[in-house]
Design a protein around this motif. Structure first.
Motif, PDB file in Angstrom:
ATOM      1  N   VAL A  51       0.834  -1.205   0.000  1.00  0.00           N
ATOM      2  CA  VAL A  51       0.000   0.000   0.000  1.00  0.00           C
ATOM      3  C   VAL A  51       0.872   1.259   0.000  1.00  0.00           C
ATOM      4  CG1 VAL A  51      -1.681   1.325   1.337  1.00  0.00           C
ATOM      5  CG2 VAL A  51      -1.947  -1.144   1.099  1.00  0.00           C
ATOM      6  N   LEU A  52       1.903   1.282   0.841  1.00  0.00           N
ATOM      7  CA  LEU A  52       2.762   2.463   0.928  1.00  0.00           C
ATOM      8  C   LEU A  52       3.514   2.704  -0.378  1.00  0.00           C
ATOM      9  CD1 LEU A  52       4.204   2.056   4.548  1.00  0.00           C
ATOM     10  CD2 LEU A  52       2.416   3.613   3.781  1.00  0.00           C
ATOM     11  N   SER A  53       3.967   1.629  -1.021  1.00  0.00           N
ATOM     12  CA  SER A  53       4.657   1.799  -2.303  1.00  0.00           C
ATOM     13  C   SER A  53       3.718   2.358  -3.356  1.00  0.00           C
ATOM     14  CB  SER A  53       5.240   0.464  -2.757  1.00  0.00           C
ATOM     15  OG  SER A  53       4.203  -0.483  -2.996  1.00  0.00           O
ATOM     16  N   THR A  54       2.442   1.934  -3.317  1.00  0.00           N
ATOM     17  CA  THR A  54       1.455   2.472  -4.253  1.00  0.00           C
ATOM     18  C   THR A  54       1.233   3.964  -4.011  1.00  0.00           C
ATOM     19  OG1 THR A  54       0.353   0.320  -4.351  1.00  0.00           O
ATOM     20  CG2 THR A  54      -0.903   2.236  -5.113  1.00  0.00           C
ATOM     21  N   ILE A  55       1.162   4.348  -2.731  1.00  0.00           N
ATOM     22  CA  ILE A  55       0.959   5.770  -2.400  1.00  0.00           C
ATOM     23  C   ILE A  55       2.153   6.588  -2.858  1.00  0.00           C
ATOM     24  CG2 ILE A  55       0.752   7.395  -0.483  1.00  0.00           C
ATOM     25  CD1 ILE A  55      -0.844   5.301   1.021  1.00  0.00           C
ATOM     26  N   ILE A  56       3.360   6.098  -2.602  1.00  0.00           N
ATOM     27  CA  ILE A  56       4.558   6.848  -2.994  1.00  0.00           C
ATOM     28  C   ILE A  56       4.625   6.984  -4.505  1.00  0.00           C
ATOM     29  CG2 ILE A  56       7.079   6.778  -3.013  1.00  0.00           C
ATOM     30  CD1 ILE A  56       6.939   5.411  -0.281  1.00  0.00           C
ATOM     31  N   THR A  57       4.301   5.928  -5.237  1.00  0.00           N
ATOM     32  CA  THR A  57       4.303   6.007  -6.702  1.00  0.00           C
ATOM     33  C   THR A  57       3.284   7.012  -7.202  1.00  0.00           C
ATOM     34  OG1 THR A  57       4.985   3.686  -6.814  1.00  0.00           O
ATOM     35  CG2 THR A  57       4.026   4.645  -8.805  1.00  0.00           C
ATOM     36  N   ARG A  58       2.153   7.122  -6.517  1.00  0.00           N
ATOM     37  CA  ARG A  58       1.078   8.010  -6.943  1.00  0.00           C
ATOM     38  C   ARG A  58       1.436   9.485  -6.702  1.00  0.00           C
ATOM     39  NH1 ARG A  58      -4.348   6.277  -4.396  1.00  0.00           N
ATOM     40  NH2 ARG A  58      -3.876   4.466  -5.726  1.00  0.00           N
ATOM     41  N   VAL A  59       2.079   9.788  -5.577  1.00  0.00           N
ATOM     42  CA  VAL A  59       2.358  11.198  -5.237  1.00  0.00           C
ATOM     43  C   VAL A  59       3.726  11.650  -5.739  1.00  0.00           C
ATOM     44  CG1 VAL A  59       0.892  11.034  -3.206  1.00  0.00           C
ATOM     45  CG2 VAL A  59       3.349  10.634  -2.966  1.00  0.00           C
ATOM     46  N   ARG A  60       4.566  10.735  -6.197  1.00  0.00           N
ATOM     47  CA  ARG A  60       5.915  11.114  -6.629  1.00  0.00           C
ATOM     48  C   ARG A  60       5.852  11.929  -7.914  1.00  0.00           C
ATOM     49  NH1 ARG A  60       9.392   6.086  -7.028  1.00  0.00           N
ATOM     50  NH2 ARG A  60       9.786   6.483  -4.802  1.00  0.00           N
ATOM     51  N   PRO A  72       6.609  12.818 -11.467  1.00  0.00           N
ATOM     52  CA  PRO A  72       7.076  11.949 -12.552  1.00  0.00           C
ATOM     53  C   PRO A  72       8.360  12.444 -13.210  1.00  0.00           C
ATOM     54  CG  PRO A  72       5.139  13.197 -13.222  1.00  0.00           C
ATOM     55  CD  PRO A  72       5.314  13.424 -11.755  1.00  0.00           C
ATOM     56  N   ARG A  73       8.661  13.745 -13.079  1.00  0.00           N
ATOM     57  CA  ARG A  73       9.870  14.262 -13.731  1.00  0.00           C
ATOM     58  C   ARG A  73      11.105  14.060 -12.870  1.00  0.00           C
ATOM     59  NH1 ARG A  73       7.974  20.266 -14.505  1.00  0.00           N
ATOM     60  NH2 ARG A  73       7.379  19.753 -12.348  1.00  0.00           N
ATOM     61  N   THR A  74      10.998  14.368 -11.596  1.00  0.00           N
ATOM     62  CA  THR A  74      12.160  14.283 -10.712  1.00  0.00           C
ATOM     63  C   THR A  74      12.215  12.966  -9.934  1.00  0.00           C
ATOM     64  OG1 THR A  74      10.963  15.363  -8.908  1.00  0.00           O
ATOM     65  CG2 THR A  74      12.148  16.779 -10.467  1.00  0.00           C
ATOM     66  N   GLY A  75      11.073  12.301  -9.770  1.00  0.00           N
ATOM     67  CA  GLY A  75      11.042  11.042  -9.025  1.00  0.00           C
ATOM     68  C   GLY A  75      11.062  11.208  -7.521  1.00  0.00           C
ATOM     69  N   VAL A  76      10.858  12.430  -7.030  1.00  0.00           N
ATOM     70  CA  VAL A  76      10.845  12.670  -5.584  1.00  0.00           C
ATOM     71  C   VAL A  76       9.429  13.027  -5.156  1.00  0.00           C
ATOM     72  CG1 VAL A  76      13.241  13.452  -5.565  1.00  0.00           C
ATOM     73  CG2 VAL A  76      11.399  15.110  -5.850  1.00  0.00           C
ATOM     74  N   VAL A  77       9.177  12.845  -3.874  1.00  0.00           N
ATOM     75  CA  VAL A  77       7.879  13.197  -3.308  1.00  0.00           C
ATOM     76  C   VAL A  77       7.878  14.682  -2.999  1.00  0.00           C
ATOM     77  CG1 VAL A  77       6.279  12.810  -1.400  1.00  0.00           C
ATOM     78  CG2 VAL A  77       7.593  10.893  -2.346  1.00  0.00           C
ATOM     79  N   PRO A  78       6.914  15.448  -3.531  1.00  0.00           N
ATOM     80  CA  PRO A  78       6.895  16.902  -3.283  1.00  0.00           C
ATOM     81  C   PRO A  78       6.746  17.222  -1.802  1.00  0.00           C
ATOM     82  CG  PRO A  78       5.422  16.307  -5.079  1.00  0.00           C
ATOM     83  CD  PRO A  78       5.844  15.023  -4.439  1.00  0.00           C
TER      84      PRO A  78
END
Length: 319
Positions: A46-55, A57-63
């Motif tokens: 679940v956490l990996s899905t959330i991180i992928t969703r909010v990351r 897409p250009r920089t790959g970091v969580v805002p």
């Protein structure tokens, strides 16, 4: 969980096996102490899905976003929070009200109802109760559930645990099965016909003229069937007159023994008299407990009559 960020996920290497396990660091909340929880495979997914969703897409970091702390009434510094969303082009942190609305929208979409047919209404805090109840029922020790939930006292944790009638019955049956497995098997053999008849006969012989004998099965009468003296005798209210007759008879026999000088017999009669008086006192005490007490509460009609009388009295005094 609203304060959980990308930095809350840490790794820990087990010193015994060298295995790396993910941990979730919880900010101080319940007891003003940080907690570190083991991340299960389901939670990791679940956490990996959330991180992928909010990351991004250009920089790959969580805002990084700033969230308002409603308890401290301050704005926290920007952090890569996991619970964030795009609100009309602006990245914002989720709050409790937003999560409640999303949760109820999901429940409305499912069409699920409770036992009375009403739509379900959940609060995010309800999931703590669901988790603790399910964890303890699954065998997790309550003191471990207390640490996971962050409660200062285990009584708080047990208050979250819901006990259902079916669960109590199954737990009791399992307890009996465990106890039986530890005892000799011959104690649980099928009784013979003679043993069963003796058991039933014990209860048939408990009925006495003035009540019931409450002695246990397989025990002998300690008063040689002088039942009035025995503390195991449970007198019945319907036999009060018979008890009074026995008491009066004992009083007459004591007077006769005193007159004739039968001192040995008089001592035994006095013991029986004390037992009869004790049984009468038991019946009186039971009747007092069952009797309803009149508190003298006035009825509506009495109140109305008293009010009218009081008004007439005041009018007469005024005139």
């Amino acid at each position: 969980m609203l304060e959980a960020s990308h930095h809350s996920l840490i790794q820990y290497r087990l010193p015994t096996t060298g295995e790396v396990v993910p941990l979730l660091q919880i900010a101080p909340s319940k007891t003003d102490q940080e907690r570190v929880l083991l991340v299960s495979p389901e939670l990791a997914d679940v956490l990996s899905t959330i991180i992928t969703r909010v990351r991004d897409p250009r920089t790959g970091v969580v805002p990084q976003v700033a969230a308002y702390d409603y308890n401290e009434r301050v704005w926290n510094p920007p952090m890569p929070l996991l619970f964030q969303y795009d609100r009309s082009g602006e990245i914002s942190a989720m709050n409790g009200e937003f999560l409640r609305k999303c949760l109820n929208d999901v429940l409305d979409a499912t069409g699920l109802t409770d036992a009375d047919g009403r739509p379900l209404d959940f609060d995010p805090h309800d999931f703590r109760r669901i988790f603790i109840t399910d964890a303890i029922r699954s065998g997790l020790p309550p003191h471990i559930a207390q640490v996971i939930a962050g409660h200062a006292a285990i009584n708080t944790t047990m208050g979250y645990n819901a006990i259902y009638p079916a669960e109590a019955i199954e737990a009791h049956r399992a307890f009996i099965a465990r106890r039986r497995s530890l005892r000799p098997s011959e104690e649980y053999r099928t009784p013979t016909s003679e043993e069963w008849d003796a058991f039933l006969g014990h209860f048939e012989r408990r009925k006495l003229s003035i009540g019931i004998c409450a002695r246990a099965f397989g025990t002998a009468c300690i008063h040689e069937h002088a039942c009035v003296r025995c503390s195991m005798l449970r007198p019945e209210p319907e036999q009060r007159d018979r008890l009074v007759e026995i008491r009066d008879n004992l009083l007459a026999r004591i007077l006769e023994a005193e007159r004739e000088g039968w001192l040995g017999e008089m001592e035994g009669l006095q013991v029986s008299l004390a037992g009869a008086q004790d049984k009468l006192a038991q019946l009186d005490a039971e009747e007092t407990r069952q009797r309803t007490s009149d508190l003298g509460m006035p009825t509506y009609s009495n109140l109305a009559g008293r009010t009218s009388t009081a008004n007439l009295t005041r009018r007469s005094a005024t005139q």
